[in-house]
Design an enzyme around this catalytic site. Structure first.
Site, PDB file in Angstrom:
ATOM      1  N   ILE A 193       3.627  -3.594  -0.578  1.00  0.00           N
ATOM      2  CA  ILE A 193       3.922  -2.285   0.008  1.00  0.00           C
ATOM      3  C   ILE A 193       3.815  -2.365   1.518  1.00  0.00           C
ATOM      4  CG2 ILE A 193       3.201   0.129   0.097  1.00  0.00           C
ATOM      5  CD1 ILE A 193       1.735  -0.538  -2.654  1.00  0.00           C
ATOM      6  N   CYS A 194       4.782  -1.785   2.207  1.00  0.00           N
ATOM      7  CA  CYS A 194       4.696  -1.684   3.653  1.00  0.00           C
ATOM      8  C   CYS A 194       4.316  -0.250   4.005  1.00  0.00           C
ATOM      9  CB  CYS A 194       6.035  -2.036   4.305  1.00  0.00           C
ATOM     10  SG  CYS A 194       6.013  -1.916   6.091  1.00  0.00           S
ATOM     11  N   LEU A 195       3.047  -0.063   4.306  1.00  0.00           N
ATOM     12  CA  LEU A 195       2.572   1.285   4.639  1.00  0.00           C
ATOM     13  C   LEU A 195       1.478   1.114   5.683  1.00  0.00           C
ATOM     14  CD1 LEU A 195       2.653   4.325   4.052  1.00  0.00           C
ATOM     15  CD2 LEU A 195       0.973   3.951   2.250  1.00  0.00           C
TER      16      LEU A 195
END
Lengths: 219, 526
Positions: free
Chosen positions: A87-89
């Protein structure tokens, strides 16, 4: 540190007691530091109706280092790797704060599904699909929700116990396009692969010359 | 509905009206004001708040019975640390946003790379202990000891954070510049001040030309340092000699860039420097040079180290006393300069020291260690005269061979039996002028073997003690750049000394900015 264990246990208990949020946190084994979170896909999105599971690992220096999360359920989303679930967060990286909790982080993931950030992608191909044709992207994301996250069939064709997985729909392509190049004698899976890589969707279909695709197929 | 509610409250408060209600009633006189309640409703974002009490509807103007149990629960909820999710322990407050946390949580956040407030992520600089919060927490835990957190957790927290100490949240690091792939290792790279519009507000008058920009004008490294530039004594990068951030050590004459490594690439005023690799007594134990100072008489070194540990004296404290002592001498630092103590201690070249009597204002970490090692034995001789040494040790007879005895190194029995720290008796000392005065001349002649330069100096017993460097000031002053937690030098207990805390806090804010490390001083809380 004892405080870490106490805080994690408290977070798990609090989440169990909270009936209103629809967020679940479950133990995977006996350790409270490796967990499984889950939440329903947000309404009015292609993820609606799906049930999304997240792998949670609590690092040793939690809560002073961010919790590690990745999707167990496959998700079609610009900020989620379609292969690994990574996840890119920002809050899972340098914008983490120790006052964030497992529950609030899972809620952030849920809202990430509502608002993709294609300019900061985790999966570049998915992000390209999103920016090229939102309608086609939504269709693919909905199909993924249906086959991987137990979502309802968009065209009412999930009645069969084991729905045949449509590789073309998973790749977010048009059947007619795949058929067109398959008819030239190329292997179906190779066609899907190349068309997906070239983002042969929406307005791009007119821009990409057929010769170019054949060239790629011959490589 | 309101009636029912009031009744329920009355019942539950009756249950609570046991041992402690009088106590609470006498200390918590009034309920929350309406304005406070409104504020709470807006600002409460407690993430662990699960049991929202239904008593927010109480109309306080009707003065219903106060439910102390609920009040105490709410209070404990409000005073929960956002990091560890428990009633805050040894609270600290972040400036300027005023968010509070356990001192230990804040330290751990900084250790894990936190560069802002843990709650709001706003830019923040200073973190100080909070007396008002501590008072409320104390009240809550006194009333209900079950609210005290588990002992092991308290021990773990105390290991991380020293009660009452302040700390600084480091500022975020600037992103590192893009790597320059065209650079040529034979030519000088521009220094941080060479570029126009650099973030330091000062530009080199003779900027270094990058080889990739103009190979003709680039400076070949075989020609030495480019004009107006030198190499930093710590990070060894090129620096601009006249940049405001550049500082020069007045001992080794090497310059420091003030940019590379915070707190290291800098020469600072004598009294604030830390001797390199000498942050605590443990470092002294591991230093072979310390044993050499005592003619390898390990027994005498052990006596001194035990003394330092029992009196919580740090190498930095000794260093500062040595500096004060040297400054009180007529010759000042000339004897040390003449010994070439500070020559070639860095791997980069320094400037030329033209005048041995030039004033010495700034010092680098390595030179501070040289000063410490040079003066350590002398200091110990002066320190022993204060009379705090164990009488059994102090009363040993002097070895007839004195400090040049050859048996003291290998013959432990001999070393234990005889004193080898010889304190010479000098004539003409005013008996009233003893102990703490740095101008105390005792020990000067015993310096002869290792410091021949010092003996030629006429002893001037009339020199007044310089007030700013008196022992008390040194003892109470703040310790800004210590690498880990500095053990406070505190011969006397400092409890209830609020003026002293205020002085410490004031002083601490005046230290050079940008120190990335955590500051620790004084157990003053509780």
């Amino acid at each position: 540190m004892d405080a870490r264990l106490r805080r994690v246990n408290k977070e798990i208990t609090d989440c169990k007691n909270d009936k209103s949020s629809n967020i679940r946190i479950d133990l995977i084994d006996s350790s409270p530091f490796h967990l499984k979170g889950s939440f329903p896909g947000p309404q009015d999105t292609p993820y609606e109706g799906g049930h999304f599971e997240v792998d949670i690992v609590i690092p040793d220096s939690y809560p002073f280092q961010p919790v590690k999360m990745k999707f167990i359920t496959k998700v079609y989303h610009p900020n989620v790797s379609s292969a690994s679930g990574a996840i890119c967060l920002d809050i899972l990286k340098d914008a983490w704060s120790p006052v964030l909790t497992l529950k609030s982080t899972l809620i952030s993931l849920q809202s990430l599904l509502c608002s993709p950030e294609p300019n900061d992608p985790q999966d570049a191909e998915v992000a390209k699909h999103y920016t090229t044709s939102k309608r086609s992207f939504d269709e693919t994301a909905r199909y993924w929700t249906q086959i991987y996250a137990g979502g309802p069939g968009s065209r009412g064709k999930v009645e069969s116990k084991e729905p045949a997985r449509d590789e073309i729909a998973i790749a977010g392509l048009e059947k007619a396009h795949v058929d067109q190049f398959e008819a030239l004698g190329f292997e179906r899976s190779k066609v899907i692969d190349v068309l997906r890589r070239l983002n042969y969707r929406g307005a791009n279909v007119a821009k990409i010359a057929e010769d170019k695709i054949v060239e790629e197929l011959l490589k | 509905m309101a009636e029912e509610h009031t009744q329920a409250l009355a019942e539950s408060s009756e249950v609570f009206m046991g041992a402690t209600s009088d106590q609470i009633a006498s200390t918590l006189k009034r309920g929350p004001s309406p304005s406070f309640e409104d504020m709470e409703r807006d600002s409460t974002r407690k993430r662990f708040k699960d049991d929202v009490e239904a008593d927010t509807s109480i109309n306080i103007h009707e003065h219903p019975p106060i439910n102390y149990q609920n009040l105490a629960d709410d209070l404990a909820q409000e005073l929960q640390c956002g990091c560890c999710a428990e009633l805050v322990y040894r609270p600290v407050v972040v400036s300027p946003c005023q968010h509070f946390f356990c001192g230990s949580c804040c330290v751990l956040w900084i250790r894990n790379g936190g560069t802002n407030c843990p709650a709001c992520r706003g830019a923040s600089s200073y973190v100080t202990p909070s007396r008002p919060l501590q008072s409320i927490v104390d009240l809550l835990t006194r009333t209900d000891p079950s609210r005290i957190r588990a002992e092991r957790e308290r021990i773990q927290a105390d290991e991380v954070y020293k009660a009452g100490s302040s700390m600084r949240i480091p500022t975020p690091r600037e992103p590192s510049p893009e790597p320059n792939l065209n650079q040529n290792a034979d030519y000088a790279q521009p220094c941080p001040h060479c570029a126009a519009g650099n973030p330091y507000g000062w530009r080199c008058p003779q900027p270094i030309v990058d080889f990739s920009v103009d190979p003709e004008l680039a400076w070949h490294l075989d020609d030495g340092a480019p004009p107006g530039h030198a190499y930093c004594g710590n990070c060894e990068n090129l620096l601009a000699l006249r940049a405001p951030l550049t500082s020069k050590c007045d001992f080794c004459q090497v310059s420091f860039c003030g940019i590379g490594v915070q707190g290291r690439c800098i020469a600072v005023p004598l009294g604030s420097q830390h001797p390199h690799n000498m942050s605590d007594v443990g470092d002294l134990i591991q230093s072979a040079e310390v044993y050499e100072c005592f003619e390898s008489n390990s027994h005498e070194v052990d006596i001194m180290l035990d003394y330092l540990s029992s009196r919580h004296l740090t190498p930095k404290y000794i260093y500062r006393e040595i500096v004060s002592h040297v400054q009180s001498q007529h010759s000042n630092f000339r004897p040390l300069i003449e010994l070439d103590l500070f020559v070639d201690i860095h791997s980069v070249a320094g400037g030329v020291d033209e005048n041995p009597d030039a004033p010495r204002n700034r010092i680098c970490r390595l030179c501070a260690t040289e000063v410490l090692l040079w003066g350590l034995k002398e200091w110990w001789i002066r320190e022993r005269q204060k009379g705090f040494l164990d009488p059994v040790i102090a009363s040993r007879p002097d070895c007839p061979d004195g400090s040049s005895c050859t048996r003291q190194k290998d013959d432990l029995g001999h070393a234990k039996e005889f004193n080898h720290i010889i304190t010479p008796r000098l004539h003409g000392i005013n008996p009233n002028q003893t102990d703490t005065t740095p101008s105390n001349v005792a020990g000067s002649s015993s310096r002869a073997p290792e410091t021949p330069g010092a003996i030629a100096v006429p002893l001037d017993t009339s020199i007044a003690v310089p007030a700013p460097n008196s022992e008390h000031t040194v003892t109470a002053s703040f310790d800004p750049g210590s690498d880990v937690q500095t053990n406070a030098v505190e011969p006397e207990p400092s409890h209830n000394s609020s003026t002293r805390i205020a002085a410490l806090l004031n002083e601490s804010t005046s230290w050079a900015p940008g120190q990335g490390s955590i500051l620790m001083e004084g157990d003053v809380m509780v």
